[in-house]
Enzyme design. Structure first.
Site, PDB file in Angstrom:
ATOM      1  N   ASP A  30      43.636  40.771  50.579  1.00 23.53           N
ATOM      2  CA  ASP A  30      43.984  39.742  49.594  1.00 23.53           C
ATOM      3  C   ASP A  30      45.394  40.005  49.103  1.00 23.53           C
ATOM      4  O   ASP A  30      45.613  40.712  48.125  1.00 23.53           O
ATOM      5  CB  ASP A  30      42.993  39.745  48.429  1.00 23.53           C
ATOM      6  N   HIS A  35      49.179  38.840  42.839  1.00 25.82           N
ATOM      7  CA  HIS A  35      48.815  40.249  42.697  1.00 25.82           C
ATOM      8  C   HIS A  35      49.946  41.205  43.058  1.00 25.82           C
ATOM      9  O   HIS A  35      50.065  42.259  42.431  1.00 25.82           O
ATOM     10  CB  HIS A  35      47.602  40.579  43.577  1.00 25.82           C
ATOM     11  N   ILE A  50      48.779  40.311  38.334  1.00 24.61           N
ATOM     12  CA  ILE A  50      47.470  40.606  37.759  1.00 24.61           C
ATOM     13  C   ILE A  50      46.613  41.343  38.786  1.00 24.61           C
ATOM     14  O   ILE A  50      46.803  41.202  39.993  1.00 24.61           O
ATOM     15  CB  ILE A  50      46.743  39.328  37.297  1.00 24.61           C
ATOM     16  N   GLY A  53      40.143  40.653  40.704  1.00 22.19           N
ATOM     17  CA  GLY A  53      38.837  40.766  40.065  1.00 22.19           C
ATOM     18  C   GLY A  53      37.956  41.793  40.747  1.00 22.19           C
ATOM     19  O   GLY A  53      37.236  42.552  40.089  1.00 22.19           O
TER      20      GLY A  53
END
Length: 130
Positions: A30, A35, A50, A53
């Site tokens: 990912d 990110h 960020i 999750g």
């Protein structure tokens, strides 16, 4: 095996850094720029990179493993309510809601240092016996 008492809590703290986020991106595949690319992330509503999750979930899973080393996860619900930014201090909390010799139901959460919950939910672990 004696059940873990209801109300038992496991807390740990962790400071997530950009290197953690970058390693997770590489392992998971990912590589969304939100990110890993500070320049792109700066143009988003978050204003900076960020954490994934599922990286936060990994911190929860590690806490569950510490609390119940023989636990096999059978169910997990999570809600992601606030972003986690590189450099933030986190508190990971697992609390036993129900317990018997074969199963644990736990509340789980990751909170930022400002007290906002980044993710929370419940998990059910089957306790295996050697």
């Amino acid at each position: 095996m004696t059940p873990i008492p209801t109300g038992t809590r496991y807390n740990r703290t962790h400071t997530v850094n950009q290197a953690d986020i970058d390693r997770f991106a590489a392992v998971s595949g990912d590589t969304n720029p939100i990110h890993i690319d500070p320049a792109v992330a700066a143009t988003t509503r978050f204003g900076r990179t960020i954490a994934h999750g599922m990286l936060l979930y990994g911190y929860i899973r590690a806490a569950l493993r510490t609390l119940a080393p023989t636990g096999v996860q059978r169910k997990q619900t999570l809600s992601f309510t606030n972003p986690v930014f590189a450099g933030e201090n986190l508190e990971i909390v697992v609390e036993v809601l129900e317990s018997n010799s074969n199963q644990l139901r736990c509340a789980v959460s990751v909170a930022r240092s400002d007290g906002k919950i980044a993710c929370s939910g419940e998990t059910v672990l089957e306790i295996t016996h050697a």
